[in-house]
Design a protein around this motif. Structure first.
Motif, short mmCIF file in Angstrom:
data_model
loop_
_atom_site.label_atom_id
_atom_site.label_comp_id
_atom_site.label_asym_id
_atom_site.label_seq_id
_atom_site.Cartn_x
_atom_site.Cartn_y
_atom_site.Cartn_z
N ASP A 1 0.95 -1.32 0.02
CA ASP A 1 0.13 0.13 0.08
C ASP A 1 0.79 1.19 0.03
OD1 ASP A 1 -2.19 -1.70 0.11
OD2 ASP A 1 -2.40 -1.56 2.21
N GLU A 2 0.31 2.25 -0.43
CA GLU A 2 1.16 3.60 -0.62
C GLU A 2 0.45 4.65 0.06
OE1 GLU A 2 2.01 4.91 -4.69
OE2 GLU A 2 3.29 3.07 -5.14
N TYR A 3 1.15 5.50 0.76
CA TYR A 3 0.80 6.37 1.88
C TYR A 3 1.51 7.57 1.61
CZ TYR A 3 -0.52 2.18 4.31
OH TYR A 3 -0.87 0.94 4.77
N LYS A 4 1.14 8.70 0.82
CA LYS A 4 1.69 10.04 0.59
C LYS A 4 1.26 11.15 1.45
CE LYS A 4 2.51 9.15 -4.31
NZ LYS A 4 2.22 9.62 -5.67
N PHE A 5 2.23 11.63 2.35
CA PHE A 5 1.69 12.63 3.31
C PHE A 5 1.17 13.95 2.76
CE2 PHE A 5 3.03 16.61 5.36
CZ PHE A 5 2.28 16.31 6.76
N LEU A 6 -0.15 14.37 3.48
CA LEU A 6 -0.71 15.65 2.94
C LEU A 6 -0.69 16.55 4.03
CD1 LEU A 6 -3.83 13.92 1.36
CD2 LEU A 6 -2.11 14.70 0.18
N ARG A 7 -1.06 16.30 5.24
CA ARG A 7 -1.24 17.16 6.27
C ARG A 7 -0.98 16.63 7.87
NH1 ARG A 7 -2.20 22.28 7.01
NH2 ARG A 7 -3.07 22.90 9.06
N ARG A 8 -0.43 17.39 8.62
CA ARG A 8 -0.28 17.03 9.96
C ARG A 8 -1.28 17.86 10.87
NH1 ARG A 8 5.22 16.83 13.44
NH2 ARG A 8 5.45 18.77 12.15
N PHE A 9 -2.04 17.46 11.96
CA PHE A 9 -2.71 18.00 12.72
C PHE A 9 -2.17 17.78 14.21
CE2 PHE A 9 -5.80 17.82 9.20
CZ PHE A 9 -6.33 18.82 9.30
N ASN A 10 -1.62 18.67 14.64
CA ASN A 10 -1.03 18.56 16.12
C ASN A 10 -2.12 18.30 17.13
OD1 ASN A 10 1.82 18.69 15.36
ND2 ASN A 10 1.73 20.73 15.33
N THR A 11 -2.18 17.47 18.18
CA THR A 11 -3.07 17.30 19.19
C THR A 11 -3.08 18.55 19.97
OG1 THR A 11 -1.53 15.82 20.38
CG2 THR A 11 -2.97 14.55 19.01
N ASN A 12 -2.06 19.29 20.35
CA ASN A 12 -2.35 20.38 21.36
C ASN A 12 -3.20 21.51 20.49
OD1 ASN A 12 -0.26 20.72 19.43
ND2 ASN A 12 0.96 21.78 21.06
N TRP B 1 -13.43 6.05 16.14
CA TRP B 1 -12.42 7.30 15.97
C TRP B 1 -12.84 8.47 17.08
CZ3 TRP B 1 -8.38 7.88 13.57
CH2 TRP B 1 -7.98 7.09 12.25
N LEU B 2 -13.95 8.67 17.31
CA LEU B 2 -14.26 9.81 18.33
C LEU B 2 -14.01 9.53 19.61
CD1 LEU B 2 -17.76 10.79 16.78
CD2 LEU B 2 -15.59 12.20 17.09
N GLN B 3 -14.13 7.95 20.17
CA GLN B 3 -13.90 7.79 21.38
C GLN B 3 -12.30 7.69 21.58
OE1 GLN B 3 -14.82 3.59 22.31
NE2 GLN B 3 -13.70 3.77 24.42
N LYS B 4 -11.56 7.30 20.77
CA LYS B 4 -9.95 7.21 20.84
C LYS B 4 -9.35 8.83 20.73
CE LYS B 4 -9.19 2.56 19.25
NZ LYS B 4 -8.70 1.98 20.47
N ILE B 5 -9.99 9.59 20.04
CA ILE B 5 -9.35 11.03 19.61
C ILE B 5 -9.81 11.61 21.15
CG2 ILE B 5 -9.53 13.13 18.56
CD1 ILE B 5 -10.01 11.57 16.06
N ASN B 6 -10.95 11.70 21.51
CA ASN B 6 -11.60 12.22 22.64
C ASN B 6 -10.65 11.93 24.02
OD1 ASN B 6 -13.31 14.26 21.75
ND2 ASN B 6 -14.90 12.55 21.39
N GLU B 7 -10.40 10.71 24.33
CA GLU B 7 -9.84 9.96 25.22
C GLU B 7 -8.16 10.59 25.17
OE1 GLU B 7 -9.84 5.94 24.87
OE2 GLU B 7 -11.88 5.71 25.85
N THR B 8 -7.59 10.79 24.04
CA THR B 8 -6.33 11.18 24.21
C THR B 8 -6.13 12.69 24.47
OG1 THR B 8 -5.78 9.56 22.32
CG2 THR B 8 -4.38 11.35 22.46
N LEU B 9 -7.04 13.26 23.98
CA LEU B 9 -7.26 14.63 24.15
C LEU B 9 -7.31 14.98 25.76
CD1 LEU B 9 -9.12 16.21 21.00
CD2 LEU B 9 -6.59 16.18 21.46
#
Length: 432
Positions: free
Chosen positions: A359-370, A408-416
Motif C-alpha cells: 500500500d502507498e501512503y503519501k503525506f498530505l497534512r499533520r494536525f497536532n493534537t495540542n 475514532w471519536l472515542q480514541k481521539i477524545n480519550e487522548t485529548l
C-alpha cells in the motif's frame, strides 16, 4: 600481521555458544544457556528446579490420573467404563505433554532471540569500526552519517531482553499467573521498543539496499562468515519475533483446554490478547514508517493509537490539497489516517494492486493534537470534523459506518482528555 588478522586477534566481538543437550523442560530451564560476549556482562543462569514448568505440569498429570481413577473406583465401574476412563487419562496426559512442548518452544524462542540480538549488536560494533579508513572494509563516506538508521534501536531491545525480561519470562513459564503478570507489567515497554524498531524498518531497508555492497563485504569478515551471519535476515528477526508469541500461546490455550485446566487456559488467553495487541500495534507502526514525503521525524510522534482508511473532505473555500481535489469532482478523496499521541497524519492512500506490492501512503497534512478540536457532524452522518485551531484548517473525516465513526471519536477524545490532564498537572501540580 595483515589487517584481517589484526582484526581477528584484537576484536572484542568473539562470541561463545553453549547449547545444553537436555530433553526435559525442567532441565532446560535449570540449565538455560547464556549468551556470552566478551566485554558484555554474562547472563545469569536460571535455577528454578523446584518450581520449573516441567515439574508443575508432571504434577498435574499425576493429579489428573489419580482423580479419574478414584472416580472409577468410587462408582464401581464396568470394564467398558474403565476402558473409556483410561482413554480420558491418556488424552489428558497427551495434552499436558503438548503443553510442556509448547512451553519448551516458548523458552527456546526467547533464548534464541536474545542470541540473534547479540549477533546484530556485534555486527553493529564491527560496522562502527569500519568508519576508520584503516579497517579491512572501507565504509562509504555517505554511509558514515546514516549507518545507525540501519540498526534503529536494536541496542535498547537487546538490553531489555538481556537485563531481565528473558530470565523473567523463562522463570514464569511454569506459572501462568506469573506469566500473565509479567506481560501486563511489560506490555507498554515492549510495545514502545518494538514499535520504534518497526517504524524505522522501511528506512533501514532503504539504506541497506543503497549500500548493499558494503554490508555484503562486512558479512565476509571471518568473524561473521564463520557463523553464517546474513545481515538482511538477522535484521528481520525482531520483526518476526513478536508474531511468534501469539502463535505459541494459541497452542498453549488449546492444550490447556484439552487437559481440563480451564484456569490455565484463561491466563494463557489473557497473555495471548496482550501479545496480539502488541503485534498489531507494531505492524501498524511499520505501515506508518512507509509514509512518503514526510518532513519530520515520525518516530517522535508517540504511540500509534489508531489508524484506518476513510474518505476526507476539506471544509471552506481555501483548499490545502488542490492537486487532490483536481482528481475528485466531489472534493473528497481516499485517505489513510494515522492517529498518534502527538498528531493526526492525513495521507493520500493508494491500495496495493497485487499481493506482492505494498500500500502507498503519501503525506498530505499533520494536525497536532495540542491544536486540535474534534466534533461529531451529526447522528445522521457517518463523519466527524477535525479542526486545527492554529492554522484554522477544517477537515471532515467520512467513515464507512457509525461504529467506525464512534471508535475514532472515542480514541481521539480519550487522548485529548489525557493530554489535558497532563497539562493541568504540569501547570498546577498542587491540585493533584
Amino acid at each position: 600481521m595483515s589487517s584481517r588478522a589484526s582484526y581477528e586477534s584484537n576484536t572484542s566481538l568473539t562470541r561463545t555458544h553453549r547449547r545444553p543437550n537436555v530433553d526435559s523442560l525442567g532441565e532446560e530451564i535449570e540449565r538455560i544457556s547464556s549468551v556470552e560476549v566478551e566485554g558484555v556482562e554474562r547472563i545469569e543462569e536460571v535455577d528454578r528446579s523446584r518450581h520449573s514448568a516441567y515439574h508443575i505440569l508432571r504434577k498435574n498429570v499425576r493429579r489428573a490420573t489419580s482423580t479419574i481413577r478414584s472416580m472409577v473406583s468410587d462408582r464401581g465401574s464396568t470394564d467398558d467404563d474403565l476402558e473409556l476412563t483410561e482413554e480420558e487419562v491418556r488424552k489428558r496426559q497427551e495434552a499436558f505433554e503438548a503443553m510442556s512442548r509448547k512451553l519448551n518452544e516458548f523458552m527456546d524462542l526467547e533464548k534464541k532471540h536474545l542470541e540473534h540480538l547479540e549477533k546484530i549488536v556485534e555486527f553493529l560494533s564491527a560496522v562502527e569500526l569500519a568508519k576508520d579508513d584503516k579497517f579491512i572494509v572501507t565504509m562509504p563516506k555517505d554511509l558514515k552519517t546514516r549507518y545507525k538508521i540501519v540498526f534503529g534501536n536494536i541496542i535498547s531491545i537487546r538490553d531489555f531482553h538481556k537485563n531481565g525480561f528473558t530470565q523473567s519470562l523463562v522463570s514464569a513459564l511454569g506459572n501462568p499467573v506469573e506469566l500473565t503478570h509479567l506481560f501486563k507489567k511489560r506490555q507498554q515497554r515492549i510495545k514502545e521498543l518494538y514499535s520504534k524498531y518497526y517504524i524505522n524498518k522501511p528506512r533501514s531497508d532503504y539504506v541497506l539496499n543503497e549500500f548493499s555492497d558494503f554490508f555484503q563485504e562486512m558479512e565476509q569478515v571471518q568473524q561473521f562468515e564463520s557463523i553464517g551471519f546474513r545481515y538482511d535476515s538477522e535484521l528481520t528477526v525482531p520483526v518476526q519475533h513478536l508474531q511468534r508469541y501469539p502463535i505459541l500461546l494459541e497452542g498453549l490455550i488449546s492444550s490447556s483446554k484439552q487437559a481440563g485446566e480451564l484456569e490455565y487456559m484463561e491466563y494463557f488467553t489473557q497473555v495471548y490478547k496482550i501479545c496480539h495487541d502488541i503485534s498489531i500495534t507494531a505492524n501498524s507502526m511499520m505501515e506508518a514508517g512507509r509514509i512518503q514525503n514526510l518532513e519530520f521525524d515520525i518516530t517522535s510522534q508517540g504511540t500509534l493509537v489508531h489508524r484506518g482508511t476513510v474518505r476526507c473532505k476539506e471544509n471552506g473555500k481555501k483548499k490545502t490539497f488542490p492537486e487532490i481535489f483536481k482528481k475528485n469532482k466531489d472534493s473528497s478523496f481516499d485517505a489513510h489516517v494515522f492517529f498518534f499521541d502527538q498528531c493526526i497524519i492525513i495521507t493520500e492512500f493508494t491500495p496495493r494492486k497485487v499481493s506482492t506490492s505494498e500500500d502507498e501512503y503519501k503525506f498530505l497534512r499533520r494536525f497536532n493534537t495540542n491544536h486540535l478540536t474534534v466534533k461529531d457532524e451529526g447522528k445522521s452522518k457517518k463523519s466527524f470534523e477535525i479542526y486545527d485551531t492554529d492554522d484554522r484548517v477544517s477537515l471532515s473525516v467520512i467513515c464507512t459506518d457509525d461504529e467506525e465513526k464512534m471508535i475514532w471519536l472515542q480514541k481521539i477524545n480519550e487522548t485529548l482528555k489525557s493530554l489535558e490532564r497532563i497539562g493541568d498537572t504540569l501547570t498546577n501540580p498542587g491540585a493533584f
